[in-house]
Design a protein around this motif. Sequence first.
Motif, mmCIF file in Angstrom:
data_model
loop_
_atom_site.group_PDB
_atom_site.id
_atom_site.type_symbol
_atom_site.label_atom_id
_atom_site.label_comp_id
_atom_site.label_asym_id
_atom_site.label_seq_id
_atom_site.Cartn_x
_atom_site.Cartn_y
_atom_site.Cartn_z
ATOM 1 N N TYR B 52 16.041 64.316 57.146
ATOM 2 C CA TYR B 52 14.814 63.652 56.708
ATOM 3 C C TYR B 52 13.722 63.791 57.761
ATOM 4 N N PHE B 55 12.350 67.144 57.453
ATOM 5 C CA PHE B 55 11.482 67.203 56.280
ATOM 6 C C PHE B 55 10.120 66.593 56.570
ATOM 7 N N LYS B 56 10.130 65.434 57.229
ATOM 8 C CA LYS B 56 8.860 64.752 57.517
ATOM 9 C C LYS B 56 7.999 65.571 58.451
ATOM 10 N N GLN B 59 6.433 68.294 56.534
ATOM 11 C CA GLN B 59 5.465 67.875 55.522
ATOM 12 C C GLN B 59 4.330 67.025 56.070
ATOM 13 N N ILE B 61 4.427 63.924 56.418
ATOM 14 C CA ILE B 61 4.363 62.895 55.382
ATOM 15 C C ILE B 61 3.820 61.572 55.927
ATOM 16 N N GLN B 62 4.048 61.330 57.251
ATOM 17 C CA GLN B 62 3.726 60.005 57.762
ATOM 18 C C GLN B 62 2.229 59.739 57.907
ATOM 19 N N VAL B 66 -2.236 62.149 51.778
ATOM 20 C CA VAL B 66 -1.893 63.260 50.891
ATOM 21 C C VAL B 66 -3.124 63.710 50.125
#
Lengths: 166, 303
Positions: B52, B55-56, B59, B61-62, B66
């Motif tokens: 994970y 992945f983060k 990406q 993501i944090q 987006v």
Amino acid sequence: MSNVCEEQIFGSVFKANSKTIFNYIYYKFGNEEKANDAVQEAFVKLWENCAKVTPEKAKSYLYTVANNLYLNVIKAEKVRLKYADLHSNAISNESPEYILEEKQFKQKLDNALNDLPENQRTTFLLNRIDGKKYAEIAEMEGVSIKAIEKRMHLALKSLREKIDGI
Amino acid sequence: MQENYLAKWLNNELSETELSEFKKSDAYATYMKILNASKQLEAPNFDADSAYENFKNAQDIQDVKVVPLRPFKSFLRVAAVIVILLTGSYFFVNSLDESYSTQLAERTKVVLPDNSKIILNADSKISFSEKKWDKERNVALTGEAFFKVAKGKKFTVSTEAGTVSVLGTQFNVENRADFFEVTCYEGLVSVLYKNKEQKLPAGTSFLVVNGKIMDDTAIKNGQPSWVNNESSFKSIPLKYVLAEFERQYNVKVKTENVDTNQLFTGTFSNTAIKIALESISTPSKISYKLEGENVLFYGEDTP
């Protein structure tokens, strides 16, 4: 309304499913690297489409992506599984003959598993190792429960035939 | 035993009688062993937490908000530019005239859209618009060319010196520096030179040398001689003959002590340079030297 785009939910979906996706792809193709890639790839796709995929649908979405990823692309390699060392810390009362026999049996089982068709092996191992119910496996593979039962039955049958040398 | 009984057995779905029957079978022992051994099986290690994290990191993501990517939008932009460029260049290329040219010592045949034929002599160029061809048959020429024009609307050859128009015939147009000659081999040709129109019936030609209209009466063959690998001249100043010689053989001509304005009547071969040199030098009473790509013509009294 809960949404997979929320990091909290996405994270829990990741943690709940990534291991099984990894195993699923590994059981099929026997390639750890590809299995790791499949996990990342499947979640990238889910993240990109998080607005369209509901949390309930996320799981089957992930398996569909992972499954399509290597469809007909990679050739199955030898699936290498480990055996949990259940006796390591316990005092063994078993005779050396028994231990040797057990070791030989595991060797036979390994070979028989490798010889299984990919879908039978995947079903068998998901059930045995990951404790997945037939219904869950059916959802992952996108087939009926009955088809999974058939695969399970055939898997056991050929494993036994192989091991007993029939 | 019911269908897929092994799968049912694993799920404890066998009936009492089925189970006891199954237990009595020879295979049962092995099945039990398989179950026990497979309980100890483990898949390769997989760390969901570090996966994970990976992945983060990949990406972002944090921290990053987006922004929905619209790859199609930027694709559209690129596609639009490409389409504009393509259509632009299509029309541009289409509006360009077709053109054919020959190098020194080269000759080529061109067939026009209406099946009219053009033979281009050395170092010459024609161009015409294929698109407008149906409306007007117009060919621009520099150099020399022989035309066999298919019957039809007016056919015009534009040169710097003058314009030649015909309806359907065979004729030769030569337009070199200070030299303009039109010879009609068939039909009737109209020559517009300095706003004066002149009709050329078959077998006659129109010649302008250095801006002076020459009396130039005609020819014998049905085609200009150069089409048959000869260059013919009738009372033409020597310098034009030498210029043609240069074009046919791709050589450089120099003269010493030679009157290049003297008139030359005769023919030289376009394929045999030695014979051609003789054909030019003998009647003009001059000598020549051929060295590689250079030819020197010199007068008798030159040392």
